[in-house]
Scaffold this motif. Structure first.
Motif, mmCIF file in Angstrom:
data_model
loop_
_atom_site.group_PDB
_atom_site.id
_atom_site.type_symbol
_atom_site.label_atom_id
_atom_site.label_comp_id
_atom_site.label_asym_id
_atom_site.label_seq_id
_atom_site.Cartn_x
_atom_site.Cartn_y
_atom_site.Cartn_z
ATOM 1 N N LYS A 130 10.606 -16.214 9.193
ATOM 2 C CA LYS A 130 11.051 -15.685 7.901
ATOM 3 C C LYS A 130 9.887 -15.374 6.955
ATOM 4 N N VAL A 131 8.846 -14.760 7.497
ATOM 5 C CA VAL A 131 7.721 -14.358 6.642
ATOM 6 C C VAL A 131 8.149 -13.177 5.776
ATOM 7 N N VAL A 132 7.463 -13.012 4.642
ATOM 8 C CA VAL A 132 7.815 -11.913 3.729
ATOM 9 C C VAL A 132 6.909 -10.705 3.931
ATOM 10 N N ALA A 133 5.834 -10.882 4.704
ATOM 11 C CA ALA A 133 4.907 -9.786 4.974
ATOM 12 C C ALA A 133 4.052 -10.166 6.186
ATOM 13 N N ILE A 134 3.404 -9.144 6.765
ATOM 14 C CA ILE A 134 2.527 -9.341 7.924
ATOM 15 C C ILE A 134 1.142 -8.806 7.599
ATOM 16 N N THR A 135 0.101 -9.505 8.052
ATOM 17 C CA THR A 135 -1.271 -9.007 7.940
ATOM 18 C C THR A 135 -2.088 -9.579 9.098
ATOM 19 N N GLY A 136 -3.391 -9.301 9.095
ATOM 20 C CA GLY A 136 -4.297 -9.923 10.048
ATOM 21 C C GLY A 136 -4.751 -9.057 11.196
ATOM 22 N N GLU A 137 -3.952 -8.099 11.615
ATOM 23 C CA GLU A 137 -4.278 -7.359 12.834
ATOM 24 C C GLU A 137 -5.575 -6.573 12.690
ATOM 25 N N HIS A 138 -6.355 -6.551 13.771
ATOM 26 C CA HIS A 138 -7.688 -5.955 13.700
ATOM 27 C C HIS A 138 -7.987 -5.022 14.863
ATOM 28 N N GLN A 139 -6.969 -4.597 15.606
ATOM 29 C CA GLN A 139 -7.139 -3.623 16.674
ATOM 30 C C GLN A 139 -6.051 -2.552 16.529
ATOM 31 N N SER A 140 -6.452 -1.289 16.585
ATOM 32 C CA SER A 140 -5.527 -0.194 16.300
ATOM 33 C C SER A 140 -4.297 -0.193 17.200
ATOM 34 N N SER A 141 -4.488 -0.441 18.500
ATOM 35 C CA SER A 141 -3.353 -0.424 19.427
ATOM 36 C C SER A 141 -2.323 -1.477 19.034
ATOM 37 N N ASN A 142 -2.804 -2.629 18.593
ATOM 38 C CA ASN A 142 -1.895 -3.699 18.177
ATOM 39 C C ASN A 142 -1.210 -3.378 16.854
ATOM 40 N N VAL A 143 -1.933 -2.724 15.955
ATOM 41 C CA VAL A 143 -1.322 -2.312 14.694
ATOM 42 C C VAL A 143 -0.176 -1.337 14.967
ATOM 43 N N TYR B 73 3.657 -4.465 5.814
ATOM 44 C CA TYR B 73 2.670 -4.695 6.875
ATOM 45 C C TYR B 73 1.308 -4.239 6.357
ATOM 46 N N MET B 74 0.389 -5.197 6.168
ATOM 47 C CA MET B 74 -0.933 -4.897 5.622
ATOM 48 C C MET B 74 -1.958 -4.893 6.763
ATOM 49 N N ASN B 75 -2.423 -3.707 7.124
ATOM 50 C CA ASN B 75 -3.356 -3.518 8.231
ATOM 51 C C ASN B 75 -4.781 -3.881 7.810
ATOM 52 N N VAL B 76 -5.364 -4.871 8.470
ATOM 53 C CA VAL B 76 -6.718 -5.309 8.121
ATOM 54 C C VAL B 76 -7.778 -4.359 8.654
ATOM 55 N N ASN B 77 -7.677 -3.980 9.937
ATOM 56 C CA ASN B 77 -8.822 -3.294 10.550
ATOM 57 C C ASN B 77 -8.441 -2.280 11.618
ATOM 58 N N GLY B 78 -7.234 -1.751 11.582
ATOM 59 C CA GLY B 78 -6.876 -0.702 12.527
ATOM 60 C C GLY B 78 -7.347 0.637 11.999
ATOM 61 N N TRP B 79 -8.356 1.239 12.640
ATOM 62 C CA TRP B 79 -8.976 2.449 12.113
ATOM 63 C C TRP B 79 -8.236 3.727 12.510
ATOM 64 N N ALA B 80 -7.455 3.707 13.591
ATOM 65 C CA ALA B 80 -6.861 4.928 14.137
ATOM 66 C C ALA B 80 -6.037 5.675 13.088
ATOM 67 N N ASP B 81 -6.293 6.965 12.951
ATOM 68 C CA ASP B 81 -5.547 7.771 11.984
ATOM 69 C C ASP B 81 -4.070 7.873 12.332
ATOM 70 N N ALA B 82 -3.744 7.657 13.604
ATOM 71 C CA ALA B 82 -2.342 7.710 14.029
ATOM 72 C C ALA B 82 -1.496 6.666 13.305
ATOM 73 N N ILE B 83 -2.117 5.600 12.845
ATOM 74 C CA ILE B 83 -1.407 4.534 12.129
ATOM 75 C C ILE B 83 -0.781 5.091 10.849
ATOM 76 N N ARG B 84 -1.579 5.791 10.066
ATOM 77 C CA ARG B 84 -1.108 6.321 8.791
ATOM 78 C C ARG B 84 -0.245 7.568 8.974
ATOM 79 N N ALA B 85 -0.530 8.304 10.045
ATOM 80 C CA ALA B 85 0.228 9.533 10.291
ATOM 81 C C ALA B 85 1.708 9.251 10.572
ATOM 82 N N LYS B 86 2.012 8.000 10.947
ATOM 83 C CA LYS B 86 3.416 7.615 11.167
ATOM 84 C C LYS B 86 4.236 7.739 9.883
#
Length: 411
Positions: free
Chosen positions: A102-115, A129-142
């Motif tokens: 029952k978390v209210v948010a997610i963070t921590g991920e540091h690999q784009s595939s996992n994000v 969902y707060m992305n720490v270190n996923g650099w892939a532009d495909a993440i934001r393009a979603k």
């Protein structure tokens, strides 16, 4: 003392006791922790070094927040799940954190595939969902409204790399990219930016298997026809192997070929344990350098991190800290842990973090929910086992690259 007086006294005492119990119960409810889910690699084949850096940074930030009274009078609690750097594990971890913990948010991920995998689950359940270190532009393009990015992004790095290649006067550039969303995306993005900044440069990229240990076929082909610059966009351990094999074969860095690290490897704690002479003269894209200016919060977090880990601050420290701080700031602004209220607060936020004033774009595409103006720097390693603080800073945030400060090997 009369019986009536005794009864009245008892009644007053009982009322006081009841009030105290109610107040205690109310305080206990108010002090229930706010649970934030953390998905990171804590075991192979994922990048455990990065996972450790992220977790240490989040714990340092958690303590700073809680020592200051928490958020809305409640402490922050981190609920951590190991993803092993595998997308299917990341997906399962986010599912568990949301449905069971029952978390209210997610963070921590540091690999784009996992994000990319984890954010699908967060999107399904409509959890920030707060992305720490996923650099892939495909993440934001979603274009997922739940997902935010205070870390770096591939286009930002590609623009920096393309500018550097142009200023170096390179005529032919080859990128070595790991076979992941991050590596391939970064290489393609570099190619796109070179077409804009320096269309005269001939560019190509080679895809290397992140699980492989021998890259001889690709490296020997580069030896036969050395380019003016080799750009590495890989993560450990494969990145270390590739760099060492480049050096052993006399490919780079040399008087002919620049070696450029586009993945920020130099601030990994195990960097010098895994590379030696190859790193000397390497040019590095960076998101943190001890000589760059930092806001007060950045200095506070850096000092706390060093006190906890006895390690020097690094780029993942700032990105991780800002990720948790931003979630806390969103809850404060929303006065709620409701997802819609938090998302609205994040979209409107203007907050000075560890690296500067963070705002999130709402422009569609790779800029969506991204902090656009992330400060970056460029430096050159000039000696083996050189601390980051002693490297040569050749580009300050917001300033052009000073090519005159760069040096190539004699041969």
């Amino acid at each position: 003392m009369s019986r009536k007086t005794v009864t009245s006294s008892h009644r007053i005492g009982l009322l006081a006791l009841a009030a105290g119990v109610f107040a205690f119960a109310h305080a206990a409810i108010a002090a229930d922790p706010i649970k934030i889910g953390v998905t990171i690699a804590q075991s192979p084949p994922g990048s455990v070094i990065q996972g450790t850096q992220v977790l240490d940074a989040l714990q340092v930030t958690q303590k700073i927040i809680n020592d200051a009274g928490g958020v809305l009078g409640r402490p922050i609690e981190l609920v951590v799940e190991d993803t092993q750097g595998l997308p299917e594990k990341a997906r399962a971890a986010v599912e568990k954190l949301i449905t069971r913990d029952k978390v209210v948010a997610i963070t921590g991920e540091h690999q784009s595939s996992n994000v990319l995998a984890g954010m699908e689950v967060a999107h399904h359940y409509h959890i920030p969902y707060m992305n720490v270190n996923g650099w892939a532009d495909a993440i934001r393009a979603k274009g997922y409204i739940e997902e935010f990015n205070p870390g770096n992004y591939s286009t930002r790095t590609a623009v920096a790399m393309a500018d550097t290649m142009k200023r170096l006067g390179a005529k032919r550039v080859v990128a070595l990219a790991e076979n992941t969303d991050y590596g391939i995306g970064a290489a393609k993005s570099l190619g796109d930016q070179l077409k804009i900044a320096a269309p005269e440069i001939k560019f190509s990229y080679e895809t290397l298997d992140r699980t492989a240990k021998d890259f001889s076929p690709v490296i020997l082909s580069l030896k036969a026809n050395p380019p003016d610059a080799i750009v590495e966009v890989m993560l450990p351990p494969a990145a270390y192997l590739a760099l060492n094999q480049l050096y052993e074969q006399g490919v780079a860095p040399t008087a002919k070929t620049w070696l450029y690290d586009g993945s920020g490897l130099a601030d990994y704690p195990d960097f010098w344990q895994n590379v030696q002479e190859v790193a000397k003269d390497m040019i590095v894209f960076g998101l943190y350098h001890p000589k760059m200016a930092m806001p007060p919060l950045g200095k506070q977090v850096a000092a706390a991190y060093t006190a906890k880990t006895h390690n020097e601050p690094n780029r993942l420290l700032a990105q991780s800290a800002d990720s948790l701080f931003l979630l806390a700031e969103a809850i404060k602004a929303a006065k709620s842990t409701d997802a819609d209220a938090m998302i609205k607060a994040l979209e409107a936020i203007k907050w000075e973090g560890t690296r500067g004033v963070v705002t999130f774009s709402t422009e569609a595409g790779y800029k969506y929910h991204q902090w656009i103006d992330i400060p970056y720097i460029t430096f050159q390693i000039t000696a083996v086992k050189q601390p980051i603080a002693d490297t040569r800073l050749v580009q300050d945030p917001g300033q052009p690259l000073d090519v005159s400060k760069l040096e190539k090997p004699a041969k």
